[in-house]
Design a protein around this motif. Structure first.
Motif, PDB file in Angstrom:
ATOM      1  N   PRO B  63       0.786  -1.240   0.000  1.00  0.00           N
ATOM      2  CA  PRO B  63       0.000   0.000   0.000  1.00  0.00           C
ATOM      3  C   PRO B  63       0.819   1.293   0.000  1.00  0.00           C
ATOM      4  O   PRO B  63       0.407   2.291  -0.595  1.00  0.00           O
ATOM      5  CB  PRO B  63      -0.849  -0.126   1.274  1.00  0.00           C
ATOM      6  N   LEU B 113     -15.844   1.010  -6.929  1.00  0.00           N
ATOM      7  CA  LEU B 113     -14.896   1.012  -5.809  1.00  0.00           C
ATOM      8  C   LEU B 113     -15.254  -0.030  -4.755  1.00  0.00           C
ATOM      9  O   LEU B 113     -16.434  -0.326  -4.542  1.00  0.00           O
ATOM     10  CB  LEU B 113     -14.862   2.401  -5.174  1.00  0.00           C
ATOM     11  N   LYS B 115     -13.158  -2.355  -1.129  1.00  0.00           N
ATOM     12  CA  LYS B 115     -12.175  -2.210  -0.049  1.00  0.00           C
ATOM     13  C   LYS B 115     -10.965  -3.114  -0.198  1.00  0.00           C
ATOM     14  O   LYS B 115      -9.848  -2.704   0.089  1.00  0.00           O
ATOM     15  CB  LYS B 115     -12.829  -2.476   1.313  1.00  0.00           C
ATOM     16  N   ASN B 116     -11.176  -4.381  -0.558  1.00  0.00           N
ATOM     17  CA  ASN B 116     -10.093  -5.362  -0.626  1.00  0.00           C
ATOM     18  C   ASN B 116      -9.698  -5.665  -2.068  1.00  0.00           C
ATOM     19  O   ASN B 116     -10.555  -5.636  -2.958  1.00  0.00           O
ATOM     20  CB  ASN B 116     -10.549  -6.713  -0.026  1.00  0.00           C
ATOM     21  N   ASP B 119     -11.991  -8.200  -3.202  1.00  0.00           N
ATOM     22  CA  ASP B 119     -13.271  -7.644  -3.682  1.00  0.00           C
ATOM     23  C   ASP B 119     -13.154  -7.309  -5.165  1.00  0.00           C
ATOM     24  O   ASP B 119     -14.055  -7.612  -5.964  1.00  0.00           O
ATOM     25  CB  ASP B 119     -13.627  -6.339  -2.963  1.00  0.00           C
ATOM     26  N   SER B 256      -5.913  -2.159  -5.966  1.00  0.00           N
ATOM     27  CA  SER B 256      -6.078  -1.952  -4.528  1.00  0.00           C
ATOM     28  C   SER B 256      -4.719  -1.495  -4.005  1.00  0.00           C
ATOM     29  O   SER B 256      -4.079  -0.639  -4.612  1.00  0.00           O
ATOM     30  CB  SER B 256      -6.577  -3.228  -3.834  1.00  0.00           C
ATOM     31  N   LYS B 257      -4.256  -2.037  -2.921  1.00  0.00           N
ATOM     32  CA  LYS B 257      -2.935  -1.757  -2.332  1.00  0.00           C
ATOM     33  C   LYS B 257      -2.510  -0.292  -2.443  1.00  0.00           C
ATOM     34  O   LYS B 257      -2.895   0.526  -1.618  1.00  0.00           O
ATOM     35  CB  LYS B 257      -1.898  -2.703  -2.924  1.00  0.00           C
ATOM     36  N   GLY B 262      -2.154   3.624   1.305  1.00  0.00           N
ATOM     37  CA  GLY B 262      -2.339   3.040   2.636  1.00  0.00           C
ATOM     38  C   GLY B 262      -3.745   3.176   3.175  1.00  0.00           C
ATOM     39  O   GLY B 262      -4.125   2.447   4.096  1.00  0.00           O
ATOM     40  N   TRP B 263      -4.509   4.113   2.654  1.00  0.00           N
ATOM     41  CA  TRP B 263      -5.924   4.198   3.040  1.00  0.00           C
ATOM     42  C   TRP B 263      -6.659   3.038   2.363  1.00  0.00           C
ATOM     43  O   TRP B 263      -6.362   2.693   1.221  1.00  0.00           O
ATOM     44  CB  TRP B 263      -6.507   5.557   2.637  1.00  0.00           C
ATOM     45  N   PRO B 264      -7.613   2.426   3.059  1.00  0.00           N
ATOM     46  CA  PRO B 264      -8.219   1.190   2.538  1.00  0.00           C
ATOM     47  C   PRO B 264      -9.140   1.423   1.338  1.00  0.00           C
ATOM     48  O   PRO B 264     -10.153   2.105   1.468  1.00  0.00           O
ATOM     49  CB  PRO B 264      -9.010   0.649   3.746  1.00  0.00           C
ATOM     50  N   LEU B 265      -8.771   0.848   0.204  1.00  0.00           N
ATOM     51  CA  LEU B 265      -9.562   1.053  -1.003  1.00  0.00           C
ATOM     52  C   LEU B 265      -9.186   0.021  -2.059  1.00  0.00           C
ATOM     53  O   LEU B 265      -8.057  -0.455  -2.112  1.00  0.00           O
ATOM     54  CB  LEU B 265      -9.303   2.462  -1.576  1.00  0.00           C
TER      55      LEU B 265
END
Lengths: 410, 410
Positions: B63, B113, B115-116, B119, B256-257, B262-265
């Protein structure tokens, strides 16, 4: 042609997002006229991109349990962010949160953390299969357990094999549960049941002790795992977990939504019996170790455990429920109000096509109250008596509006 | 008995977390001796709970692309948090981010969009099935596409049916890809391939143009969708997407990552051709509309697009790679350095059991450098020449240590 900010953003979104928006927050699925985009939220109020402020009864569809921008929660998360959120490993906050979940939740010996409610329910299924070395999962027909192929409410893009080992029973029907378990034979891994029946567009139903006890007894008899899907209701009804008052303990339970008052997090907790299976599976996500959400969850759960927050919210829910009955009765209307008062479902009797419900909710929007005509709503600890009374006054005006429009009697 | 903070937390974690930790951040899977818990991170440095600071070459396992605590990114996210993160709907940031993804990424007409990373890859598969009304997915054997049942590297708790429609081919082997596609017959929904081969514990391999072109041609011929899994490499190699330089455009791509530093997305982007299918599926998550991570992603992508950040990181990666070759050659050792220099895999020639690699990485830890002996590492834009040179000096000391211990020659 509308020149509202919401219409402008909706037009832009239509170009770069399929159908303009996906999932449960696509407000076209509520009824035409709901704003799609918001600019701020504080306490129990949300403000849309056109600056219209609403007393909110959706709470971000569940996550907001203490009020938006809760200072204690957000300060804890921001302090953690200033040190580290996603690093090369977790922080002490992960251990502290796991300890807090174990000490707070019924029958929890261990915890694992994720991001989505679907992550948590999927981890429960995988753990149950690993622990039992069996495959079948019994769920209640129509229950929402997430939006991934094995449980999504839509079958588009889903294969039959994704649900090859899912068996269905009927809510609060021990005989149908027994039949599904019998069908699983010696291949039963677990039974998954939501905290209460909170299906879309219908009366909500609390579980009967008989139903939950039957599920518990069948799992014991078959050496399978009983799974509580507490994603939607967890940390709203009872800080110990939503079945604690029923005296029925799950082997595994899934949490998300309210667990960190809006910070993204999910959790699975399990009993000693499920620990070995949980230790065998491989489950992970890039952001599951992110410490800011852990810090937010620690503070959220401590507030819920140590303060009057949930009891207060129930009082506000009861006040709202009684007030809605009162203001609708004036118009000769009868409501079907079901579910816990902090997660109320409000339907109008004899309104199968939601003509009254949709009109009422749209009129309430115009008077500054954000309701939902067919999904359970949510209250937060930030709702005060004054907020509830203001919302009820707005509901009265909304009813007068739709009476004038001929939707209901005057 | 160890009284380190890490040992204390590890002992506490063992009680409340199955096996003490789950997933890719369980550091026991690196090699014994790695710290499990961290207390802070800044720039290219992480500090464990015992106060030991390391020059970091894992970047939170991906991330962190700009450096921990990047001020522009975090200020944007914090400003958004002060307005609203999770509300009753998304904010303008969601639209702006979707527009930015569409304007930045190759062949992207729309975005959704999550989170993981899991996903995003799962949404890609579901969209491909919805768009084609077919079921089969071809993936490369051994590739990591996430940790959910259809693709997890572990089969524990997974059923055969979870992978009923997954077919496998070999990396960079057009003939095996053609054979897998032939096996799918008229039921091919898509082909999913990672940005490059970044499997654990082996030499990394960039894709050949022939392999990607074959995949593209087969998808065109079969009217199936080509899916780029850019979760790990996305926004690290090329801001346009990791295949842009190859001239091969995917129909769907998963991110992602690094997308929000570093914010989760996570995100899926797709071509016009895939839009209708994407609009038909139901996919959602409670926190997928959370605006803070959207604001962080907007800022992250703009920095990557508009500054020298990626080129700088490649220069630092090249400097590190050359330096490692130099300091190990002194000891008569040969390295197998593969993959992009910003995501370097470093293996020692003739070290199949990782005896040298593990000893070297543990010794480097003692000299203040956090490396990984068998997973691709990551550099960030916060690494400076001085950091790289300090890390190389530490590597020299580490090599001297393991030479003294008799692991390698002096």
């Amino acid at each position: 042609m509308s020149t509202s900010r919401d219409a402008q953003l909706t037009a832009r979104a239509a170009k770069v997002i399929p159908n303009g928006m996906w999932g449960h927050m696509a407000t076209r699925s509520i009824t035409a006229g709901y704003p799609q985009f918001f600019q701020s939220a504080q306490g129990c109020r949300v403000t849309d991109v056109d600056g219209r402020e609403f007393i909110d009864f959706m709470c971000a569809w569940g996550p907001n349990v203490l009020g938006y921008q809760n200072e204690r929660v957000d300060q804890a998360a921001l302090a953690q962010l200033a040190r580290v959120d996603s690093g090369n490993g977790p922080t002490e906050a992960l251990v502290e949160l796991a300890e807090l979940l174990v000490s707070t939740l019924d029958n929890a010996a261990w915890a694992m953390l994720q991001k989505n409610g679907s992550d948590a329910t999927t981890v429960c299924v995988t753990v149950a299969r690993a622990a039992t070395q069996r495959r079948k999962l019994v769920v209640v027909r129509g229950a929402y357990h997430g939006a991934v192929p094995w449980c999504s409410p839509s079958l588009v893009g889903v294969t039959a094999e994704d649900r090859a080992h899912i068996l269905y029973c009927e809510w609060n029907d021990p005989a149908s549960l027994e039949a599904a378990v019998a069908e699983a034979g010696d291949d039963l891994a677990g039974i998954m049941i939501t905290a209460f029946r909170h299906d879309l567009g219908r009366d909500q139903e609390m579980p009967t002790v008989e139903f939950l006890s039957t599920a518990r007894a069948l799992c014991d008899k078959k050496d399978a795992l009983l799974i509580l899907d507490d994603v939607r209701a967890g940390f709203r009804l009872d800080v110990r977990g939503s079945w604690a008052a029923y005296g029925v303990s799950p082997d595994l339970a899934a949490y998300s939504k309210a667990i960190a008052n809006g910070w993204p997090l999910a959790a699975v907790v399990g009993s000693e019996r499920a620990r070995e299976g949980a230790g065998k599976i491989f489950t992970t996500g890039s952001f599951w170790y992110g410490a800011a959400s852990h810090a937010a969850a620690i503070e959220t759960i401590k507030i819920l455990r140590d303060t009057d927050a949930l009891a207060h919210t129930f009082r506000m829910g009861d006040r709202f429920r009684a007030g809605l009955d009162r203001v609708t009765a004036v118009h000769g209307l009868k409501l079907r109000q079901t579910g816990p008062s902090v997660m109320p479902m409000v339907l109008f009797e004899g309104d199968a096509d939601l003509k009254i419900g949709n009109a009422f909710c749209l009129a309430a929007l115009n008077h500054g109250v954000y309701l939902h005509p067919k999904h359970n709503m949510f209250l937060s600890a930030a709702h005060t008596e004054a907020d509830i009374d203001q919302a009820l006054a707005a509901a009265e005006l909304a009813l007068q509006d739709i009476a004038r429009a001929g939707v209901i009697k005057g």
